[in-house]
Design a protein around this motif. Structure first.
Motif, short mmCIF file in Angstrom:
data_model
loop_
_atom_site.label_atom_id
_atom_site.label_comp_id
_atom_site.label_asym_id
_atom_site.label_seq_id
_atom_site.Cartn_x
_atom_site.Cartn_y
_atom_site.Cartn_z
N THR A 190 1.92 -3.82 -6.57
CA THR A 190 1.59 -5.01 -5.95
C THR A 190 0.75 -4.79 -4.87
OG1 THR A 190 3.60 -4.81 -4.47
CG2 THR A 190 3.99 -5.65 -6.76
N VAL A 191 0.76 -3.83 -4.31
CA VAL A 191 -0.20 -3.91 -3.07
C VAL A 191 -1.85 -3.36 -3.62
CG1 VAL A 191 -0.52 -2.78 -0.67
CG2 VAL A 191 1.75 -3.25 -1.75
N SER A 192 -2.25 -4.19 -4.36
CA SER A 192 -3.62 -3.79 -4.77
C SER A 192 -4.51 -5.09 -5.11
CB SER A 192 -3.57 -3.11 -6.10
OG SER A 192 -2.90 -1.88 -5.88
N GLY A 193 -5.72 -5.05 -5.24
CA GLY A 193 -6.39 -6.21 -5.82
C GLY A 193 -6.98 -7.45 -4.83
N PHE A 194 -6.75 -7.30 -3.60
CA PHE A 194 -7.16 -8.05 -2.59
C PHE A 194 -7.81 -7.35 -1.70
CE2 PHE A 194 -2.92 -7.82 -1.20
CZ PHE A 194 -2.86 -7.89 -0.03
N ARG A 195 -8.57 -8.05 -0.66
CA ARG A 195 -9.02 -7.42 0.62
C ARG A 195 -8.21 -7.57 1.83
NH1 ARG A 195 -11.04 -3.66 -0.64
NH2 ARG A 195 -12.50 -3.79 -2.45
N CYS A 196 -7.91 -6.63 2.71
CA CYS A 196 -7.27 -6.71 3.63
C CYS A 196 -7.97 -6.55 5.00
CB CYS A 196 -6.05 -5.34 3.68
SG CYS A 196 -4.65 -5.87 3.05
N ILE A 197 -7.62 -7.42 6.07
CA ILE A 197 -8.13 -7.26 7.38
C ILE A 197 -7.32 -6.38 8.44
CG2 ILE A 197 -9.76 -9.28 7.11
CD1 ILE A 197 -7.40 -10.63 8.72
N PRO A 252 7.50 5.74 -1.64
CA PRO A 252 6.09 5.58 -2.02
C PRO A 252 5.21 5.16 -0.77
CG PRO A 252 7.39 3.53 -2.25
CD PRO A 252 8.19 4.40 -1.57
N SER A 253 5.50 5.40 0.45
CA SER A 253 4.75 5.34 1.54
C SER A 253 3.36 5.67 1.75
CB SER A 253 5.48 5.25 3.20
OG SER A 253 6.00 6.69 3.17
N ALA A 254 3.22 7.02 1.24
CA ALA A 254 2.01 7.65 1.34
C ALA A 254 0.93 6.82 0.38
CB ALA A 254 1.84 8.92 0.95
N GLU A 255 1.41 6.62 -0.72
CA GLU A 255 0.64 6.01 -1.87
C GLU A 255 0.32 4.41 -1.73
OE1 GLU A 255 3.56 7.83 -2.48
OE2 GLU A 255 2.70 9.53 -3.49
N VAL A 256 1.41 3.72 -1.06
CA VAL A 256 1.29 2.32 -0.71
C VAL A 256 0.23 2.23 0.28
CG1 VAL A 256 2.14 0.27 0.14
CG2 VAL A 256 3.56 1.67 -1.57
N CYS A 257 0.41 3.00 1.58
CA CYS A 257 -0.63 2.98 2.51
C CYS A 257 -2.02 3.29 2.28
CB CYS A 257 -0.03 3.78 3.66
SG CYS A 257 1.37 3.24 4.71
N ALA A 258 -2.20 4.45 1.27
CA ALA A 258 -3.33 4.66 0.61
C ALA A 258 -4.21 3.49 0.01
CB ALA A 258 -3.27 5.83 -0.29
#
Length: 171
Positions: free
Chosen positions: A78-85, A102-108
């Motif tokens: 779910t944490v993919s596909g858009f630009r973050c500021i 999954p914190s390392a992967e989600v943060c990556a």
């Protein structure tokens, strides 16, 4: 504090956003309903500041800027596909998806989403749960050119609300 940092960065950061795009501050928590508490708080801040916005589900879009806020559960898909500021990873030492943190992967993934915004803030916020998880290893690095660490026991972070004795009795 995380919500106030996000609000400041989103409203006043010098982010270059291409025409037709929206870029967001992401809030990630163990559960989406927990993260959605940030939406209610942000709405109250935006109203108090007279900032026009629209809320749809777990997303706030500012009307006069191509920016906003999104909330997610700690899931890599779910944490993919858009630009973050920028982003806030809340209580990441406690994240658990099917028995794995999954914190390392989600943060990556979140880091990749901030790549077009050099200097974006990335808040890793958690109480400790162990000595080897992603949050613990980042905290152990201490202050570096890339990060600043801070530690506050509950009775310090909530000054006037609870005492050290209160926490020890509860424990």
């Amino acid at each position: 504090t995380s919500t106030k940092v996000a609000l400041n960065e989103t409203l006043f950061g010098a982010w270059r956003i291409p025409p037709g795009e929206y870029h967001y501050w992401a809030f990630v928590s163990a559960r989406k309903d927990e993260a959605e508490q940030r939406i209610v708080l942000l709405e109250s801040f935006l109203r108090a500041l007279g900032i026009r916005f629209d809320t749809k589900g777990s997303t706030i879009k500012l009307r006069d800027q191509p920016r906003g806020f999104k909330v997610f559960a700690c899931n890599i898909s779910t944490v993919s596909g858009f630009r973050c500021i920028g982003y806030s990873a809340d209580e990441l030492a406690k994240w658990n998806v099917e028995g794995v943190n999954p914190s390392a992967e989600v943060c990556a993934s979140l880091n990749a989403m901030t790549v077009t915004h050099p200097g974006s803030k990335r808040l890793l916020i958690s109480s400790p749960m162990g000595l080897t998880d992603y949050h613990a290893t980042r905290f152990d690095q201490g202050d570096t050119d890339d990060q600043m660490t801070a530690f506050a026991p509950s009775w310090v972070a909530n000054a006037g609300g609870i005492s050290e004795a209160d926490t020890r009795i509860a424990e």
